[in-house]
Design a protein around this motif. Structure first.
Motif, PDB file in Angstrom:
ATOM      1  N   LYS A  68      18.516  90.192  46.826  1.00 36.45           N
ATOM      2  CA  LYS A  68      18.523  91.292  45.854  1.00 36.45           C
ATOM      3  C   LYS A  68      17.499  91.088  44.749  1.00 36.45           C
ATOM      4  N   GLU A  69      17.125  89.841  44.484  1.00 38.60           N
ATOM      5  CA  GLU A  69      16.158  89.535  43.439  1.00 38.60           C
ATOM      6  C   GLU A  69      14.729  89.427  43.985  1.00 38.60           C
ATOM      7  N   CYS A  70      14.570  89.622  45.270  1.00 38.77           N
ATOM      8  CA  CYS A  70      13.253  89.494  45.884  1.00 38.77           C
ATOM      9  C   CYS A  70      12.333  90.615  45.402  1.00 38.77           C
ATOM     10  N   ASP A  71      11.103  90.272  45.022  1.00 36.25           N
ATOM     11  CA  ASP A  71      10.177  91.270  44.479  1.00 36.25           C
ATOM     12  C   ASP A  71       9.233  91.841  45.533  1.00 36.25           C
ATOM     13  N   ILE A  72       9.502  91.590  46.795  1.00 34.54           N
ATOM     14  CA  ILE A  72       8.710  92.197  47.866  1.00 34.54           C
ATOM     15  C   ILE A  72       9.070  93.679  47.960  1.00 34.54           C
ATOM     16  N   LYS A  73       8.038  94.509  47.948  1.00 40.83           N
ATOM     17  CA  LYS A  73       8.251  95.955  47.984  1.00 40.83           C
ATOM     18  C   LYS A  73       8.585  96.398  49.409  1.00 40.83           C
ATOM     19  N   THR A  74       9.660  97.153  49.562  1.00 38.90           N
ATOM     20  CA  THR A  74      10.054  97.663  50.870  1.00 38.90           C
ATOM     21  C   THR A  74      10.034  99.186  50.925  1.00 38.90           C
ATOM     22  N   ASP A  75       9.732  99.832  49.808  1.00 46.52           N
ATOM     23  CA  ASP A  75       9.599 101.285  49.794  1.00 46.52           C
ATOM     24  C   ASP A  75       8.179 101.672  50.196  1.00 46.52           C
ATOM     25  N   SER A  76       7.997 102.914  50.628  1.00 44.16           N
ATOM     26  CA  SER A  76       6.686 103.373  51.086  1.00 44.16           C
ATOM     27  C   SER A  76       5.860 103.989  49.967  1.00 44.16           C
ATOM     28  N   LEU A  77       6.363 103.952  48.738  1.00 46.90           N
ATOM     29  CA  LEU A  77       5.612 104.410  47.575  1.00 46.90           C
ATOM     30  C   LEU A  77       5.507 103.258  46.597  1.00 46.90           C
ATOM     31  N   ILE A 119      -1.809  94.182  46.100  1.00 47.97           N
ATOM     32  CA  ILE A 119      -1.739  94.614  47.502  1.00 47.97           C
ATOM     33  C   ILE A 119      -1.780  93.418  48.448  1.00 47.97           C
ATOM     34  N   PRO A 120      -2.821  92.569  48.416  1.00 44.77           N
ATOM     35  CA  PRO A 120      -2.790  91.404  49.312  1.00 44.77           C
ATOM     36  C   PRO A 120      -1.644  90.451  49.011  1.00 44.77           C
ATOM     37  N   ASN A 121      -1.240  90.345  47.754  1.00 44.94           N
ATOM     38  CA  ASN A 121      -0.124  89.473  47.408  1.00 44.94           C
ATOM     39  C   ASN A 121       1.138  89.885  48.156  1.00 44.94           C
ATOM     40  N   GLN A 122       1.441  91.169  48.125  1.00 40.35           N
ATOM     41  CA  GLN A 122       2.630  91.670  48.813  1.00 40.35           C
ATOM     42  C   GLN A 122       2.525  91.476  50.328  1.00 40.35           C
ATOM     43  N   LEU A 123       1.380  91.830  50.883  1.00 40.09           N
ATOM     44  CA  LEU A 123       1.220  91.787  52.335  1.00 40.09           C
ATOM     45  C   LEU A 123       1.197  90.362  52.862  1.00 40.09           C
ATOM     46  N   VAL A 124       0.488  89.488  52.180  1.00 40.15           N
ATOM     47  CA  VAL A 124       0.386  88.101  52.635  1.00 40.15           C
ATOM     48  C   VAL A 124       1.739  87.420  52.583  1.00 40.15           C
ATOM     49  N   ARG A 125       2.486  87.641  51.509  1.00 39.19           N
ATOM     50  CA  ARG A 125       3.804  87.010  51.394  1.00 39.19           C
ATOM     51  C   ARG A 125       4.779  87.541  52.443  1.00 39.19           C
ATOM     52  N   ARG A 126       4.682  88.823  52.765  1.00 34.68           N
ATOM     53  CA  ARG A 126       5.641  89.396  53.707  1.00 34.68           C
ATOM     54  C   ARG A 126       5.316  89.067  55.160  1.00 34.68           C
ATOM     55  N   TYR A 127       4.020  88.928  55.486  1.00 36.93           N
ATOM     56  CA  TYR A 127       3.650  88.828  56.898  1.00 36.93           C
ATOM     57  C   TYR A 127       3.040  87.494  57.306  1.00 36.93           C
ATOM     58  N   THR A 128       3.050  86.508  56.406  1.00 37.90           N
ATOM     59  CA  THR A 128       2.582  85.170  56.789  1.00 37.90           C
ATOM     60  C   THR A 128       3.449  84.101  56.141  1.00 37.90           C
TER      61      THR A 128
END
Length: 265
Positions: free
Chosen positions: A12-21, A45-54
């Protein structure tokens, strides 16, 4: 979710964005980041993507490196990085920014024409030898938006492309040269906006997305719309651009798209 090392015990405290906006207040200016290159994207942008997918120590590949935004995030997030760019001036700039890190094995950057399959193969093999690896785990594409900003005068620079058909054809070649180095079942993303030509919107982003769906075996996992709320260069209540739009028939671009794909080949 084996493709990342997020700790979801306290999800619940995770700051990874899961919404499409994604509405982002302002650009991250910390660390090595500096908004000196027209067309670079925000570090979030790369921060979110790199953390979520690697995971840490995995490798991110970027065929259009630009001013090093993704590299600086990979350095912070402990990922390896391979970056190519056709612009020698910007490659030298990034090399200078990373000069204190030249003895590490965490990054490989090179002036390279990503349209040239031979150049790409030679350089990426050198990077793989440096990293003792045979593939990458995430690819991030942030190509020029046709000729909106011309970065070099080289004919193979996508920013020299004025024809939509030619741009899509060249971007397809870059995808071909890049994606076969990505592990199967892993992810890649395209960050791109639309353009305005001949008094109408050209939905460049969706042409690129459609091309990838047509020619590559992938699953489209997300269509994200991004806007920087605090970007003074965009429309505001007191901005002259609002007046110009009201006296004409168009809308001011505030958006960019982030398309996330899963490789299935």
């Amino acid at each position: 979710m084996k493709h990342n090392d997020l700790n979801l015990d306290n999800w619940k405290e995770c700051d990874i964005k899961t919404d499409s906006l994604w509405l982002i207040k302002e650009r991250d200016k910390s660390g090595k980041h500096a908004n000196i290159y027209h067309g670079n994207f925000i570090p979030q942008i790369p921060n979110q993507l790199v953390r979520r997918y690697t995971k840490k120590s995995e490798t991110v590949f970027e065929p259009f490196m630009g001013s090093g935004t993704t590299l600086f995030e990979c350095e912070k997030l402990e990922r390896k990085y391979i970056g190519f760019d056709i612009n020698p001036k910007i490659v030298n700039y990034v090399q200078e920014k990373m000069s204190a890190n030249v003895l590490t094995n965490d990054f490989f950057i090179k002036e390279c024409n990503s349209l040239d399959a031979k150049q790409v193969e030679e350089n990426i093999r050198t990077a793989f030898n440096k990293f003792f690896t045979k593939s990458v785990q995430f690819v991030l594409f942030h190509p020029p938006y046709m000729d909106i900003v011309r970065f070099t005068d080289k004919p193979d620079d996508l920013s020299q492309t004025t024809s939509l058909k030619e741009f899509i054809g060249k971007f397809k070649v870059v995808c071909e040269n890049s994606l076969h180095h990505l592990d199967n079942k892993r992810y890649f993303a395209v960050v791109i906006g639309d353009v305005y030509k001949n008094s109408e919107v050209v939905p460049l982003a969706f042409y690129c997305m459609d091309m990838i769906k047509r020619y590559f075996s992938v699953k489209l996992k997300g269509i994200i719309i991004k806007n920087i709320e605090g970007n003074r260069g965009k429309i505001g209540q007191n901005n002259i651009w609002k007046y110009r739009a009201l006296t004409s028939d168009y809308f001011i671009f505030k958006h960019e798209y982030i398309f996330v794909f899963k490789k299935e080949f």
